[in-house]
Motif scaffolding. Sequence first.
Motif, PDB file in Angstrom:
ATOM      1  N   MET A   1       0.829  -1.177   0.000  1.00 40.13           N
ATOM      2  CA  MET A   1       0.000   0.000   0.000  1.00 40.13           C
ATOM      3  C   MET A   1       0.880   1.248   0.000  1.00 40.13           C
ATOM      4  O   MET A   1       1.906   1.302   0.672  1.00 40.13           O
ATOM      5  N   LEU A   2       0.440   2.243  -0.768  1.00 40.75           N
ATOM      6  CA  LEU A   2       1.114   3.536  -0.785  1.00 40.75           C
ATOM      7  C   LEU A   2       0.343   4.483   0.127  1.00 40.75           C
ATOM      8  O   LEU A   2      -0.847   4.697  -0.074  1.00 40.75           O
ATOM      9  N   THR A   3       1.025   5.032   1.113  1.00 38.95           N
ATOM     10  CA  THR A   3       0.449   6.086   1.946  1.00 38.95           C
ATOM     11  C   THR A   3       1.097   7.387   1.523  1.00 38.95           C
ATOM     12  O   THR A   3       2.331   7.499   1.496  1.00 38.95           O
ATOM     13  N   ILE A   4       0.271   8.369   1.172  1.00 37.07           N
ATOM     14  CA  ILE A   4       0.756   9.625   0.606  1.00 37.07           C
ATOM     15  C   ILE A   4      -0.109  10.764   1.121  1.00 37.07           C
ATOM     16  O   ILE A   4      -1.309  10.583   1.360  1.00 37.07           O
ATOM     17  N   THR A   5       0.503  11.936   1.283  1.00 39.13           N
ATOM     18  CA  THR A   5      -0.263  13.080   1.754  1.00 39.13           C
ATOM     19  C   THR A   5      -1.095  13.680   0.611  1.00 39.13           C
ATOM     20  O   THR A   5      -0.723  13.578  -0.567  1.00 39.13           O
ATOM     21  N   GLN A   6      -2.186  14.323   0.998  1.00 35.56           N
ATOM     22  CA  GLN A   6      -3.022  15.003   0.011  1.00 35.56           C
ATOM     23  C   GLN A   6      -2.219  16.075  -0.716  1.00 35.56           C
ATOM     24  O   GLN A   6      -2.382  16.266  -1.919  1.00 35.56           O
ATOM     25  N   ALA A   7      -1.335  16.754   0.001  1.00 35.11           N
ATOM     26  CA  ALA A   7      -0.514  17.798  -0.627  1.00 35.11           C
ATOM     27  C   ALA A   7       0.344  17.232  -1.753  1.00 35.11           C
ATOM     28  O   ALA A   7       0.465  17.846  -2.825  1.00 35.11           O
ATOM     29  N   LEU A   8       0.937  16.039  -1.554  1.00 34.29           N
ATOM     30  CA  LEU A   8       1.747  15.425  -2.614  1.00 34.29           C
ATOM     31  C   LEU A   8       0.880  14.981  -3.785  1.00 34.29           C
ATOM     32  O   LEU A   8       1.263  15.155  -4.945  1.00 34.29           O
ATOM     33  N   VAL A   9      -0.293  14.411  -3.497  1.00 30.28           N
ATOM     34  CA  VAL A   9      -1.218  14.037  -4.580  1.00 30.28           C
ATOM     35  C   VAL A   9      -1.544  15.279  -5.406  1.00 30.28           C
ATOM     36  O   VAL A   9      -1.483  15.252  -6.640  1.00 30.28           O
ATOM     37  N   ASP A  10      -1.855  16.374  -4.732  1.00 36.39           N
ATOM     38  CA  ASP A  10      -2.202  17.614  -5.430  1.00 36.39           C
ATOM     39  C   ASP A  10      -1.051  18.111  -6.297  1.00 36.39           C
ATOM     40  O   ASP A  10      -1.266  18.579  -7.423  1.00 36.39           O
ATOM     41  N   GLN A  11       0.190  18.009  -5.802  1.00 39.27           N
ATOM     42  CA  GLN A  11       1.354  18.455  -6.580  1.00 39.27           C
ATOM     43  C   GLN A  11       1.566  17.583  -7.818  1.00 39.27           C
ATOM     44  O   GLN A  11       1.860  18.092  -8.899  1.00 39.27           O
ATOM     45  N   ILE A  12       1.421  16.276  -7.660  1.00 41.62           N
ATOM     46  CA  ILE A  12       1.597  15.356  -8.794  1.00 41.62           C
ATOM     47  C   ILE A  12       0.530  15.619  -9.851  1.00 41.62           C
ATOM     48  O   ILE A  12       0.829  15.717 -11.044  1.00 41.62           O
ATOM     49  N   VAL A  13      -0.723  15.741  -9.424  1.00 41.98           N
ATOM     50  CA  VAL A  13      -1.826  15.982 -10.365  1.00 41.98           C
ATOM     51  C   VAL A  13      -1.654  17.338 -11.053  1.00 41.98           C
ATOM     52  O   VAL A  13      -1.846  17.451 -12.273  1.00 41.98           O
ATOM     53  N   ALA A  14      -1.260  18.355 -10.302  1.00 41.80           N
ATOM     54  CA  ALA A  14      -1.042  19.677 -10.900  1.00 41.80           C
ATOM     55  C   ALA A  14       0.059  19.622 -11.958  1.00 41.80           C
ATOM     56  O   ALA A  14      -0.062  20.232 -13.028  1.00 41.80           O
ATOM     57  N   HIS A  15       1.137  18.870 -11.696  1.00 37.29           N
ATOM     58  CA  HIS A  15       2.214  18.737 -12.676  1.00 37.29           C
ATOM     59  C   HIS A  15       1.696  18.034 -13.930  1.00 37.29           C
ATOM     60  O   HIS A  15       2.002  18.442 -15.054  1.00 37.29           O
ATOM     61  N   ALA A  16       0.909  16.984 -13.744  1.00 36.21           N
ATOM     62  CA  ALA A  16       0.353  16.250 -14.889  1.00 36.21           C
ATOM     63  C   ALA A  16      -0.533  17.165 -15.736  1.00 36.21           C
ATOM     64  O   ALA A  16      -0.470  17.142 -16.972  1.00 36.21           O
ATOM     65  N   ARG A  17      -1.352  17.959 -15.084  1.00 35.70           N
ATOM     66  CA  ARG A  17      -2.240  18.875 -15.823  1.00 35.70           C
ATOM     67  C   ARG A  17      -1.447  19.988 -16.502  1.00 35.70           C
ATOM     68  O   ARG A  17      -1.759  20.399 -17.615  1.00 35.70           O
ATOM     69  N   GLN A  18      -0.416  20.468 -15.832  1.00 35.90           N
ATOM     70  CA  GLN A  18       0.407  21.549 -16.381  1.00 35.90           C
ATOM     71  C   GLN A  18       1.120  21.106 -17.659  1.00 35.90           C
ATOM     72  O   GLN A  18       1.209  21.865 -18.617  1.00 35.90           O
ATOM     73  N   ASP A  19       1.657  19.893 -17.676  1.00 37.77           N
ATOM     74  CA  ASP A  19       2.423  19.415 -18.833  1.00 37.77           C
ATOM     75  C   ASP A  19       1.548  18.846 -19.936  1.00 37.77           C
ATOM     76  O   ASP A  19       2.036  18.594 -21.038  1.00 37.77           O
ATOM     77  N   HIS A  20       0.265  18.582 -19.670  1.00 39.26           N
ATOM     78  CA  HIS A  20      -0.658  18.059 -20.682  1.00 39.26           C
ATOM     79  C   HIS A  20      -0.648  19.009 -21.880  1.00 39.26           C
ATOM     80  O   HIS A  20      -0.663  20.208 -21.679  1.00 39.26           O
ATOM     81  N   PRO A  21      -0.540  18.584 -23.118  1.00 41.87           N
ATOM     82  CA  PRO A  21      -0.778  17.219 -23.596  1.00 41.87           C
ATOM     83  C   PRO A  21       0.445  16.309 -23.581  1.00 41.87           C
ATOM     84  O   PRO A  21       0.346  15.151 -23.974  1.00 41.87           O
ATOM     85  N   ASP A  22       1.611  16.796 -23.136  1.00 36.76           N
ATOM     86  CA  ASP A  22       2.761  15.897 -23.003  1.00 36.76           C
ATOM     87  C   ASP A  22       2.687  15.171 -21.669  1.00 36.76           C
ATOM     88  O   ASP A  22       2.064  15.655 -20.720  1.00 36.76           O
ATOM     89  N   GLU A  23       3.336  14.018 -21.588  1.00 33.04           N
ATOM     90  CA  GLU A  23       3.398  13.290 -20.331  1.00 33.04           C
ATOM     91  C   GLU A  23       4.305  14.046 -19.364  1.00 33.04           C
ATOM     92  O   GLU A  23       5.345  14.558 -19.749  1.00 33.04           O
ATOM     93  N   ALA A  24       3.875  14.099 -18.112  1.00 34.52           N
ATOM     94  CA  ALA A  24       4.683  14.664 -17.033  1.00 34.52           C
ATOM     95  C   ALA A  24       5.389  13.520 -16.331  1.00 34.52           C
ATOM     96  O   ALA A  24       4.913  12.377 -16.360  1.00 34.52           O
ATOM     97  N   CYS A  25       6.497  13.819 -15.661  1.00 40.22           N
ATOM     98  CA  CYS A  25       7.199  12.776 -14.920  1.00 40.22           C
ATOM     99  C   CYS A  25       7.983  13.393 -13.776  1.00 40.22           C
ATOM    100  O   CYS A  25       8.312  14.574 -13.795  1.00 40.22           O
ATOM    101  N   GLY A  26       8.253  12.564 -12.780  1.00 42.47           N
ATOM    102  CA  GLY A  26       9.027  13.053 -11.651  1.00 42.47           C
ATOM    103  C   GLY A  26       9.198  11.984 -10.593  1.00 42.47           C
ATOM    104  O   GLY A  26       8.846  10.815 -10.790  1.00 42.47           O
ATOM    105  N   VAL A  27       9.726  12.406  -9.466  1.00 42.43           N
ATOM    106  CA  VAL A  27      10.065  11.518  -8.363  1.00 42.43           C
ATOM    107  C   VAL A  27       9.576  12.164  -7.071  1.00 42.43           C
ATOM    108  O   VAL A  27       9.546  13.387  -6.953  1.00 42.43           O
ATOM    109  N   VAL A  28       9.191  11.331  -6.116  1.00 36.18           N
ATOM    110  CA  VAL A  28       8.987  11.803  -4.753  1.00 36.18           C
ATOM    111  C   VAL A  28       9.961  11.008  -3.892  1.00 36.18           C
ATOM    112  O   VAL A  28       9.869   9.782  -3.803  1.00 36.18           O
TER     113      VAL A  28
END
Length: 140
Positions: free
Chosen positions: A1-28
Amino acid sequence: MLTITQALVDQIVAHARQDHPDEACGVVAGPEGSGRPERFIPMLNAARSPTFYEFDSGDLLKLYREMDDRDEEPVIIYHSHTATEAYPSRTDISYANEPGAHYVLVSTADADDAGPFQFRSFQIVAGEVTEEEVKVVEAY
């Protein structure tokens, strides 16, 4: 199971939306051996593609040196899918080389800036994909 904070979920989703239509990528990154994702590190998709992501090799080397200096490891490796569901492709599986990491995929295929999105996590070990539960918390 992955336990993650809402703040990190929000940052990942924001990055994905920002880079759309290209794929976004990164590390936590997180403290070595903790399994706890803490430090959000958005990366540049060197492929600049809507169907493929690739970490820049120089940026990746710099990141691994930095994590080593901070006694961290990649807890999450994330990227987005812009036209398909949030499930690892054959290419994603072939490039998955961190058996201890959670591979998070966000699909922006049906999303707009405020619309729905898929956020899923997988373990990928020796080509085997196993979806895991995601538990979102306010803080650790």
